[in-house]
Design a protein around this motif. Sequence first.
Motif, mmCIF file in Angstrom:
data_model
loop_
_atom_site.group_PDB
_atom_site.id
_atom_site.type_symbol
_atom_site.label_atom_id
_atom_site.label_comp_id
_atom_site.label_asym_id
_atom_site.label_seq_id
_atom_site.Cartn_x
_atom_site.Cartn_y
_atom_site.Cartn_z
ATOM 1 N N ILE A 89 56.218 -6.111 72.346
ATOM 2 C CA ILE A 89 55.770 -5.954 73.736
ATOM 3 C C ILE A 89 56.325 -4.655 74.312
ATOM 4 N N GLY A 90 57.598 -4.376 74.007
ATOM 5 C CA GLY A 90 58.198 -3.116 74.452
ATOM 6 C C GLY A 90 57.455 -1.910 73.918
ATOM 7 N N CYS A 91 57.041 -1.966 72.652
ATOM 8 C CA CYS A 91 56.258 -0.868 72.065
ATOM 9 C C CYS A 91 54.932 -0.706 72.798
ATOM 10 N N ALA A 92 54.262 -1.807 73.040
ATOM 11 C CA ALA A 92 52.946 -1.762 73.682
ATOM 12 C C ALA A 92 53.017 -1.234 75.110
ATOM 13 N N LEU A 93 54.120 -1.510 75.786
ATOM 14 C CA LEU A 93 54.248 -1.109 77.192
ATOM 15 C C LEU A 93 54.963 0.218 77.381
ATOM 16 N N ALA A 94 55.438 0.829 76.305
ATOM 17 C CA ALA A 94 56.235 2.058 76.405
ATOM 18 C C ALA A 94 55.469 3.161 77.145
ATOM 19 N N PRO A 95 56.053 3.668 78.240
ATOM 20 C CA PRO A 95 55.378 4.723 78.993
ATOM 21 C C PRO A 95 55.673 6.127 78.464
ATOM 22 N N THR A 96 56.681 6.244 77.595
ATOM 23 C CA THR A 96 57.050 7.549 77.042
ATOM 24 C C THR A 96 57.289 7.415 75.541
ATOM 25 N N MET A 97 57.237 8.532 74.859
ATOM 26 C CA MET A 97 57.491 8.535 73.421
ATOM 27 C C MET A 97 58.928 8.107 73.128
ATOM 28 N N LEU A 99 60.802 5.978 74.768
ATOM 29 C CA LEU A 99 60.927 4.521 74.877
ATOM 30 C C LEU A 99 60.196 3.816 73.741
ATOM 31 N N LEU A 100 59.100 4.401 73.264
ATOM 32 C CA LEU A 100 58.416 3.833 72.109
ATOM 33 C C LEU A 100 59.321 3.896 70.877
ATOM 34 N N VAL A 101 59.981 5.019 70.682
ATOM 35 C CA VAL A 101 60.899 5.151 69.544
ATOM 36 C C VAL A 101 62.034 4.132 69.659
ATOM 37 N N LEU A 102 62.581 3.959 70.846
ATOM 38 C CA LEU A 102 63.649 2.950 71.039
ATOM 39 C C LEU A 102 63.142 1.537 70.750
ATOM 40 N N ALA A 103 61.944 1.229 71.211
ATOM 41 C CA ALA A 103 61.377 -0.097 70.953
ATOM 42 C C ALA A 103 61.120 -0.293 69.459
ATOM 43 N N ARG A 104 60.734 0.765 68.765
ATOM 44 C CA ARG A 104 60.527 0.677 67.311
ATOM 45 C C ARG A 104 61.853 0.430 66.588
ATOM 46 N N ILE A 105 62.947 0.954 67.103
ATOM 47 C CA ILE A 105 64.256 0.638 66.519
ATOM 48 C C ILE A 105 64.493 -0.866 66.636
ATOM 49 N N GLY A 106 64.216 -1.418 67.807
ATOM 50 C CA GLY A 106 64.349 -2.867 67.995
ATOM 51 C C GLY A 106 63.444 -3.644 67.063
ATOM 52 N N GLN A 107 62.230 -3.173 66.890
ATOM 53 C CA GLN A 107 61.304 -3.825 65.966
ATOM 54 C C GLN A 107 61.858 -3.803 64.542
ATOM 55 N N GLY A 108 62.431 -2.682 64.145
ATOM 56 C CA GLY A 108 62.984 -2.564 62.799
ATOM 57 C C GLY A 108 64.168 -3.487 62.564
ATOM 58 N N ILE A 109 65.068 -3.556 63.535
ATOM 59 C CA ILE A 109 66.220 -4.454 63.406
ATOM 60 C C ILE A 109 65.741 -5.899 63.273
ATOM 61 N N ALA A 110 64.812 -6.288 64.124
ATOM 62 C CA ALA A 110 64.263 -7.644 64.062
ATOM 63 C C ALA A 110 63.534 -7.885 62.747
ATOM 64 N N ALA A 111 62.783 -6.892 62.279
ATOM 65 C CA ALA A 111 62.064 -7.024 61.006
ATOM 66 C C ALA A 111 63.037 -7.269 59.860
ATOM 67 N N GLY A 112 64.157 -6.559 59.859
ATOM 68 C CA GLY A 112 65.169 -6.786 58.834
ATOM 69 C C GLY A 112 65.706 -8.205 58.872
ATOM 70 N N GLY A 113 65.884 -8.739 60.069
ATOM 71 C CA GLY A 113 66.325 -10.127 60.205
ATOM 72 C C GLY A 113 65.303 -11.120 59.692
#
Length: 192
Positions: A89-97, A99-113
């Motif tokens: 959701i953070g990636c989809a709503l990211a208003p700047t590149m 914030l998108l990169v930060l949200a992708r870090i979160g996605q990656g950490i969660a994906a590893g889990g």
Amino acid sequence: MGLLSARHRPLTISLLAATALISYANLSVSAGLPSIGDDLGDVALLPWVITVELLAAAIAVLGIGPIVDTRGVRSVFRIAMIAFIAASIGCALAPTMELLVLARIGQGIAAGGVLGSAVSTIGLAYEESIRPRAYAAISAVWGVMGIGGPAVAAVLISAFGWRSLFLVSVPVGAIATAIGWNHLPGPRAENE
């Protein structure tokens, strides 16, 4: 007993759906990079949209073992799937590149889990005789998503824009989480 026997069906469906979701997020975002760059600008950060997710997932999957050992795969799976949905959701709503990169870090950490708990679940929840088939099924999902994921992403982008690449993870993730919620093994004390 088989992977889709009555005993294992919910667990297998949940693990395969979660793996499909993670592999889709990993393999399909490249199809959206031109649209993302056009919308958010700052194209110098565009390669990081893919790279940071891969790096974060690799680090997380390596470090998740001790957490799985202490908390159990069920807890790790639940938390990781919820975090993955939130990061999507953070990636989809990211208003700047940025914030998108930060949200992708979160996605990656969660994906590893998610990946760490899925692999651990196979060793804990399936009989030894069907574990090789379970690992093969997980691997096959990566292959199918490698071929089909970018095509699905292209259709989504054409119809709904690049943000839909990430929003599709919400219903699929919710279904995978709901199915697996009580079917993954709990802490070791619960299993003994």
